[in-house]
Design a protein around this motif. Structure first.
Motif, PDB file in Angstrom:
ATOM      1  N   GLU A 116       0.619  -1.208   0.079  1.00  0.00           N
ATOM      2  CA  GLU A 116      -0.060  -0.060   0.058  1.00  0.00           C
ATOM      3  C   GLU A 116       0.860   1.390  -0.004  1.00  0.00           C
ATOM      4  O   GLU A 116       0.635   2.375  -0.691  1.00  0.00           O
ATOM      5  N   GLU A 117       1.756   1.381   0.806  1.00  0.00           N
ATOM      6  CA  GLU A 117       2.775   2.241   0.732  1.00  0.00           C
ATOM      7  C   GLU A 117       3.558   2.559  -0.602  1.00  0.00           C
ATOM      8  O   GLU A 117       3.704   3.734  -1.069  1.00  0.00           O
ATOM      9  N   MET A 118       3.770   1.565  -1.202  1.00  0.00           N
ATOM     10  CA  MET A 118       4.362   1.658  -2.380  1.00  0.00           C
ATOM     11  C   MET A 118       3.684   2.190  -3.375  1.00  0.00           C
ATOM     12  O   MET A 118       3.804   3.007  -4.353  1.00  0.00           O
ATOM     13  N   LEU A 119       2.138   1.618  -3.458  1.00  0.00           N
ATOM     14  CA  LEU A 119       1.312   2.238  -4.577  1.00  0.00           C
ATOM     15  C   LEU A 119       0.904   3.592  -4.180  1.00  0.00           C
ATOM     16  O   LEU A 119       0.976   4.281  -5.055  1.00  0.00           O
ATOM     17  N   LEU A 120       1.052   4.280  -2.850  1.00  0.00           N
ATOM     18  CA  LEU A 120       0.606   5.375  -2.605  1.00  0.00           C
ATOM     19  C   LEU A 120       1.913   6.428  -3.031  1.00  0.00           C
ATOM     20  O   LEU A 120       1.586   7.405  -3.436  1.00  0.00           O
ATOM     21  N   HIS A 121       3.098   5.969  -2.955  1.00  0.00           N
ATOM     22  CA  HIS A 121       4.331   6.493  -3.349  1.00  0.00           C
ATOM     23  C   HIS A 121       4.079   6.772  -5.035  1.00  0.00           C
ATOM     24  O   HIS A 121       4.334   7.823  -5.400  1.00  0.00           O
ATOM     25  N   VAL A 122       3.765   5.634  -5.754  1.00  0.00           N
ATOM     26  CA  VAL A 122       3.742   5.844  -7.260  1.00  0.00           C
ATOM     27  C   VAL A 122       2.652   6.910  -7.434  1.00  0.00           C
ATOM     28  O   VAL A 122       3.102   7.621  -8.423  1.00  0.00           O
ATOM     29  N   ILE A 123       1.680   6.902  -6.807  1.00  0.00           N
ATOM     30  CA  ILE A 123       0.581   7.880  -7.200  1.00  0.00           C
ATOM     31  C   ILE A 123       1.034   9.429  -6.864  1.00  0.00           C
ATOM     32  O   ILE A 123       1.067  10.111  -7.662  1.00  0.00           O
ATOM     33  N   THR A 124       1.319   9.595  -5.584  1.00  0.00           N
ATOM     34  CA  THR A 124       1.857  10.832  -5.198  1.00  0.00           C
ATOM     35  C   THR A 124       3.244  11.480  -6.078  1.00  0.00           C
ATOM     36  O   THR A 124       3.183  12.550  -6.294  1.00  0.00           O
ATOM     37  N   HIS A 125       4.060  10.588  -6.062  1.00  0.00           N
ATOM     38  CA  HIS A 125       5.468  10.872  -7.031  1.00  0.00           C
ATOM     39  C   HIS A 125       5.139  11.263  -8.312  1.00  0.00           C
ATOM     40  O   HIS A 125       5.535  12.554  -8.763  1.00  0.00           O
ATOM     41  N   GLY A 126       4.180  10.721  -9.009  1.00  0.00           N
ATOM     42  CA  GLY A 126       3.643  11.154 -10.468  1.00  0.00           C
ATOM     43  C   GLY A 126       2.981  12.546 -10.397  1.00  0.00           C
ATOM     44  O   GLY A 126       3.296  13.201 -11.179  1.00  0.00           O
ATOM     45  N   ALA A 127       2.104  12.823  -9.248  1.00  0.00           N
ATOM     46  CA  ALA A 127       1.317  13.731  -9.134  1.00  0.00           C
ATOM     47  C   ALA A 127       2.476  15.088  -8.878  1.00  0.00           C
ATOM     48  O   ALA A 127       2.050  16.163  -9.722  1.00  0.00           O
ATOM     49  N   TYR A 128       3.449  14.940  -8.068  1.00  0.00           N
ATOM     50  CA  TYR A 128       4.234  16.008  -7.982  1.00  0.00           C
ATOM     51  C   TYR A 128       4.935  16.194  -9.392  1.00  0.00           C
ATOM     52  O   TYR A 128       4.909  17.618  -9.687  1.00  0.00           O
ATOM     53  N   HIS A 129       5.434  15.303 -10.135  1.00  0.00           N
ATOM     54  CA  HIS A 129       6.243  15.886 -11.288  1.00  0.00           C
ATOM     55  C   HIS A 129       5.234  16.050 -12.366  1.00  0.00           C
ATOM     56  O   HIS A 129       5.810  17.021 -13.224  1.00  0.00           O
ATOM     57  N   ARG A 130       3.811  15.571 -12.479  1.00  0.00           N
ATOM     58  CA  ARG A 130       3.133  16.230 -13.446  1.00  0.00           C
ATOM     59  C   ARG A 130       3.013  17.753 -13.184  1.00  0.00           C
ATOM     60  O   ARG A 130       2.698  18.531 -14.054  1.00  0.00           O
ATOM     61  N   GLY A 131       2.670  18.119 -11.963  1.00  0.00           N
ATOM     62  CA  GLY A 131       2.772  19.459 -11.637  1.00  0.00           C
ATOM     63  C   GLY A 131       3.715  20.229 -12.054  1.00  0.00           C
ATOM     64  O   GLY A 131       3.684  21.608 -12.578  1.00  0.00           O
ATOM     65  N   ALA A 132       4.861  19.928 -12.022  1.00  0.00           N
ATOM     66  CA  ALA A 132       6.277  20.586 -12.239  1.00  0.00           C
ATOM     67  C   ALA A 132       6.156  20.716 -14.025  1.00  0.00           C
ATOM     68  O   ALA A 132       6.068  21.809 -14.587  1.00  0.00           O
ATOM     69  N   VAL A 133       5.644  19.656 -14.752  1.00  0.00           N
ATOM     70  CA  VAL A 133       5.484  19.659 -16.091  1.00  0.00           C
ATOM     71  C   VAL A 133       4.135  20.652 -16.432  1.00  0.00           C
ATOM     72  O   VAL A 133       4.523  21.437 -17.549  1.00  0.00           O
TER      73      VAL A 133
END
Length: 162
Positions: A116-133
């Motif tokens: 569950e922690e890994m899956l949440l990391h994947v979700i939040t990590h992507g959101a952070y970087h999409r924000g930068a893009v």
């Protein structure tokens, strides 16, 4: 809930990649290169965590690749991996989500996280970087759609707005 979050992630990836393609930015432009490499980084990390989740090995020595992929190819690969995450997240039981997995980060240091922690990391990590893009696109005159879970829910289930 996790499957819905991965559906939201997939939709957000499609939108930002579509906006990036429409912007005309490519790897020959500094902002285009940064945006593509940022999205490639998220894809590499998603692949690394898929390997951790499935107990397989990955081919990455770092959290990005030396080469910069073509945007169209990257979009295809991201879409395929997003579909895998949606299916995977939907298939897990509560007990499987809590299972601790021991793995090695690309820096060689050990790690341990629940699924569950890994899956949440994947979700939040992507959101952070999409924000930068999204900020890169905004500076280029494109306003990407708001990346909010509420917008996703209301578009996926319009009855929620009635």
């Amino acid at each position: 809930m996790l499957a819905a979050l991965f559906e939201f992630k997939a939709k957000s990836n499609r939108e930002i990649l579509s906006d990036l393609a429409k912007s005309g930015l490519d790897a020959s432009h500094p902002d285009g290169l940064t945006a593509i490499r940022t999205m490639n980084h998220t894809h590499v990390v998603d692949q690394i965590f898929r390997a951790h989740l499935t107990g397989t090995t990955h081919r990455y020595a770092a959290a990005n690749t030396p080469e910069t992929p073509a945007l169209a190819d990257l979009a295809t690969h991201i879409s395929e991996l997003d579909a895998w995450y949606i299916e995977y997240a939907a298939s897990l039981t509560a007990a499987q989500l809590q299972e601790q997995i021991v793995f090695t980060f690309t820096d060689g240091k050990p790690g341990r996280m629940s699924r569950e922690e890994m899956l949440l990391h994947v979700i939040t990590h992507g959101a952070y970087h999409r924000g930068a893009v999204g900020l890169i696109l905004f500076r280029q005159g494109t306003t990407p759609p708001a990346e909010t879970f509420t917008r996703y829910l209301h578009e996926a289930e319009p009855a929620r707005r009635q």
